[in-house]
Design a protein around this motif. Structure first.
Motif, PDB file in Angstrom:
ATOM      1  N   GLU A  65      11.792  27.099  38.745  1.00 44.43           N
ATOM      2  CA  GLU A  65      11.336  26.109  37.775  1.00 44.43           C
ATOM      3  C   GLU A  65      12.040  26.349  36.450  1.00 44.43           C
ATOM      4  N   VAL A  67      11.768  26.471  32.360  1.00 41.50           N
ATOM      5  CA  VAL A  67      10.845  26.660  31.247  1.00 41.50           C
ATOM      6  C   VAL A  67      11.649  26.442  29.969  1.00 41.50           C
ATOM      7  N   GLU A  69      12.167  26.541  25.808  1.00 42.56           N
ATOM      8  CA  GLU A  69      11.841  27.171  24.533  1.00 42.56           C
ATOM      9  C   GLU A  69      12.718  26.493  23.483  1.00 42.56           C
ATOM     10  N   GLU A 129      13.216  30.235  36.001  1.00 40.15           N
ATOM     11  CA  GLU A 129      12.340  31.290  36.505  1.00 40.15           C
ATOM     12  C   GLU A 129      12.011  31.029  37.957  1.00 40.15           C
TER      13      GLU A 129
END
Length: 132
Positions: A65, A67, A69, A129
């Motif tokens: 997946e 993620v 930031e 991840e």
């Protein structure tokens, strides 16, 4: 390790093998070409490295997946990226998703292609991840 985790790992592996055979290789080639072209200059090297990271996800997306930031630097790099390279990679993944949606069996693969299309628009600030 629980039985459900083992089943998830096996299903991800099967999905990645089928993905590789029916189109994952082409997405990987697109990301690698973009990475090589960006890496020719020293200024483009960080962008090229991000392309290589995403190329590995493009080769085997099941069980992974993205993620995000967000930072100001990633926002500026994403704008530059969309103008110069990201648009065409995203279009390729969107076309792949539409073709894969033709059959019911292809719908999970279309979902992975859409995930890669999203990363094609915003690769900076993204971290890949493994799903647990």
């Amino acid at each position: 390790m629980k039985q459900s985790e083992k089943v998830g790992i096996v299903m991800s592996c099967i999905g990645n093998v089928i993905w590789f055979i029916f189109g994952g290789l082409f997405g990987w080639i697109g990301w690698m070409v973009a990475g090589i072209l960006w890496s020719i200059t020293i200024i483009g090297l960080p962008i090229g490295l991000q392309c290589f990271k995403i190329a590995t996800m493009s080769l085997a997306p099941f069980g992974k997946e993205v993620v995000y930031e967000h930072t100001n630097t990633s926002f500026l790099l994403n704008i530059l990226w969309i103008i110069l390279s990201g648009f065409w990679l995203a279009v390729g993944h969107l076309i792949s998703a539409v073709i894969l949606c033709i059959t019911i069996i292809g719908i999970p693969f279309a979902g992975q292609s859409l995930k890669l299309a999203q990363v094609s628009f915003m690769p900076f600030g993204a971290r890949i991840e493994r799903v647990r």
